[in-house]
Design an enzyme around this catalytic site. Structure first.
Site, PDB file in Angstrom:
ATOM      1  N   MET A   1       0.845  -1.189   0.000  1.00  0.00           N
ATOM      2  CA  MET A   1       0.000   0.000   0.000  1.00  0.00           C
ATOM      3  C   MET A   1       0.883   1.243   0.000  1.00  0.00           C
ATOM      4  O   MET A   1       1.666   1.447   0.928  1.00  0.00           O
ATOM      5  CB  MET A   1      -0.905   0.015   1.236  1.00  0.00           C
ATOM      6  CG  MET A   1      -1.910  -1.119   1.282  1.00  0.00           C
ATOM      7  SD  MET A   1      -2.920  -1.047   2.786  1.00  0.00           S
ATOM      8  CE  MET A   1      -1.725  -1.558   4.011  1.00  0.00           C
TER       9      MET A   1
ATOM     10  N   GLY B   1       1.514   4.258   4.433  1.00  0.00           N
ATOM     11  CA  GLY B   1       2.289   3.362   3.575  1.00  0.00           C
ATOM     12  C   GLY B   1       2.721   2.103   4.294  1.00  0.00           C
ATOM     13  O   GLY B   1       3.332   2.159   5.349  1.00  0.00           O
ATOM     14  N   SER B   2       2.418   0.936   3.745  1.00  0.00           N
ATOM     15  CA  SER B   2       2.666  -0.298   4.470  1.00  0.00           C
ATOM     16  C   SER B   2       2.372  -1.505   3.582  1.00  0.00           C
ATOM     17  O   SER B   2       2.300  -1.392   2.366  1.00  0.00           O
ATOM     18  CB  SER B   2       1.792  -0.329   5.727  1.00  0.00           C
ATOM     19  OG  SER B   2       0.502   0.172   5.436  1.00  0.00           O
ATOM     20  N   ARG B   3       2.172  -2.683   4.212  1.00  0.00           N
ATOM     21  CA  ARG B   3       1.940  -3.901   3.449  1.00  0.00           C
ATOM     22  C   ARG B   3       1.058  -4.862   4.250  1.00  0.00           C
ATOM     23  O   ARG B   3       1.055  -4.837   5.480  1.00  0.00           O
ATOM     24  CB  ARG B   3       3.276  -4.584   3.145  1.00  0.00           C
ATOM     25  CG  ARG B   3       3.177  -5.628   2.055  1.00  0.00           C
ATOM     26  CD  ARG B   3       4.547  -6.180   1.737  1.00  0.00           C
ATOM     27  NE  ARG B   3       4.841  -7.396   2.457  1.00  0.00           N
ATOM     28  CZ  ARG B   3       6.064  -7.843   2.705  1.00  0.00           C
ATOM     29  NH1 ARG B   3       7.120  -7.154   2.304  1.00  0.00           N
ATOM     30  NH2 ARG B   3       6.259  -8.967   3.339  1.00  0.00           N
TER      31      ARG B   3
END
Length: 249
Positions: free
Chosen positions: A119, A207-209
């Site tokens: 993301m 922002g990440s996953r």
């Protein structure tokens, strides 16, 4: 959406509308607006304008659009908006496999398909349940803040594992992973909660996953490079291959 009653038989109504802003983000937008107003009253316009510009940016980041989740008992929907960056066979995290003292089983050991969804700061960051069922585990692990696009972020970054089990024993585990800019994982659920597929389960700031661990024998229906929509994109369909002699694999 104009109606909550929507299906594939023509019932329901749909219309475009501005997405709402999640309450988690409203306080940040309000803080930026107050600071901007304070600088404006002091005639410090050089500082007032940047904070004023932050308000719509924060609102956009924390936007929470409505989603219509596909109906199907065996469907696994994406828990996150973003880009599919990795599909590989590997063991689930030990926190979702080992006995946690609750008396409830975790995920079976052994390699399964992991789908990683990255993301960016431009994606919606509300995460959703990939299946309906009962939350069996929520395990938070502090860690580093490496680039979430790196594979080793799954084992080294700050993260939160969630496992949801259906009434028939089928379970899905997924992991929210903080990234280089992301510094906070905000959960909305706890063990014992009953969820519907596509229901909001948490968010990750900036922002990440998210990694999704499919049941053994389940083939993904997405490709690397494909973009997903949380609660709407079908990642996989759990078939009979995921069960052997009626036992969850």
């Amino acid at each position: 959406m104009g109606s909550d009653l929507v299906d594939n038989r023509g019932r329901g109504e749909a219309s475009w509308s501005w997405p709402s802003v999640h309450p988690e983000g409203r306080k940040f937008a309000l803080i930026a607006a107050v600071i901007s107003a304070a600088f404006a009253l002091l005639a410090w316009e050089t500082l007032a304008w940047p904070f004023a510009a932050l308000v719509p940016c924060i609102a956009a980041f924390f936007r929470d659009p409505r989603r219509v989740t596909p109906q199907g008992d065996n469907l696994v929907v994406s828990p996150a908006d973003g880009l599919v960056t990795l599909i590989k066979q590997m063991d689930p995290p030990k926190e979702l496999v080992l006995d946690d003292g609750s008396g409830l089983p975790g995920l079976p050991p052994g390699p399964v398909t992991r789908i990683s969804i990255f993301m960016s700061v431009f994606d919606v960051h509300i995460n959703r349940a990939p299946i309906g069922g009962t939350v069996r585990r929520v395990v938070y692990i502090p860690g580093k803040f490496l680039n979430a696009d790196l594979d080793k972020a799954s084992e080294e970054n700050e993260r939160q594992h969630i496992m949801i089990e259906r009434g028939d024993g089928r379970a899905i585990g997924f992991t929210q992973i903080a990234g280089l800019v992301a510094r906070r994982i905000v959960p909305f659920v706890k063990p014992g909660d009953m969820l519907a597929a596509g229901q909001r389960v948490g968010l990750i700031r900036f922002g990440s996953r998210v990694d999704v661990y499919l049941p053994a024998g389940t083939e993904p229906k997405v490709l690397i490079g494909q973009r997903t929509i949380a609660g709407e994109t079908v990642l996989a369909e759990i078939g009979q291959a995921a069960l052997i002699d009626g036992v969850r694999q």
